[in-house]
Design an enzyme around this catalytic site. Sequence first.
Site, PDB file in Angstrom:
ATOM      1  CD  GLU A 245      81.114  88.440 114.473  1.00  0.00           C
ATOM      2  OE1 GLU A 245      81.818  89.419 114.415  1.00  0.00           O
ATOM      3  OE2 GLU A 245      79.900  88.161 114.216  1.00  0.00           O
TER       4      GLU A 245
ATOM      5  CB  CYS B  21      78.670  85.944 111.113  1.00  0.00           C
ATOM      6  SG  CYS B  21      79.544  84.075 110.736  1.00  0.00           S
TER       7      CYS B  21
END
Length: 249
Positions: free
Chosen positions: A107, A2
Amino acid sequence: MCGRFSITTPPEAMRSLFGYVDEPAFPPRYNIAPSQPVPIVIREQDGQGGSRRRFLLVRWGLVPSWAKEMPQSILINARAETIAEKPSFRGAFRHHRALMPADGFYEWKSQGAGPKQPFFIRRRDRKPFAMAAVWDIWMPAGGSELDSCAIVTTEANETLKAVHHRMPVILDEKDWDLWLDPGATEKELLALLRPAPDNLMEAIPVSTRINRVANDDPSLQERALAEAEPERAPRPKKRAEDTRQMGLF
């Protein structure tokens, strides 16, 4: 992993959800990047034999308390599978766990030779959530102390595997107290570090504008396909260094 996330929930609503005693005022952020200040929620003793939740602003990028100098690489994520053994994270895992509020994260998915397609990942019901985090306090020689943190990640669930093979650990609200409990056992804590239910999250394709840290506005979360970056003009060839005395002027 992340590498970017967002917090746009109003401060009072966030305070009510997470139950901390502080009253911070923080602006909506749509593109939070590593090394920037981020909010976490910790548990501390209240001086009367009890405990309370506190709001704390820390640097995103963990610096272990034992580090002699700032690490060259930014430790923004801690893998759930090794967090109890890795020297960089095991102390924080045992003694300094936190909740990291968010209402979405980003993402990137590879697309062959084209630009990577970024996705904004949020709860289907659009509610904010808590990512599992660890934090630590670093005291550099001759400097002031630095509070910093890392997000705990695990393998992606079936919903997100098509985008990326890792995802943050998203804690169920009923598990927040256990994650913050200083008396929790390692076995209890590791059991919390699992992928989110497949039906909890959704992934929205968004513009590559998210790639630039300077971009921080609501349009970053609008549905869009990746666009090719504009071609840059070739840099002029660097002249050979003139070593003659007059070449210095």
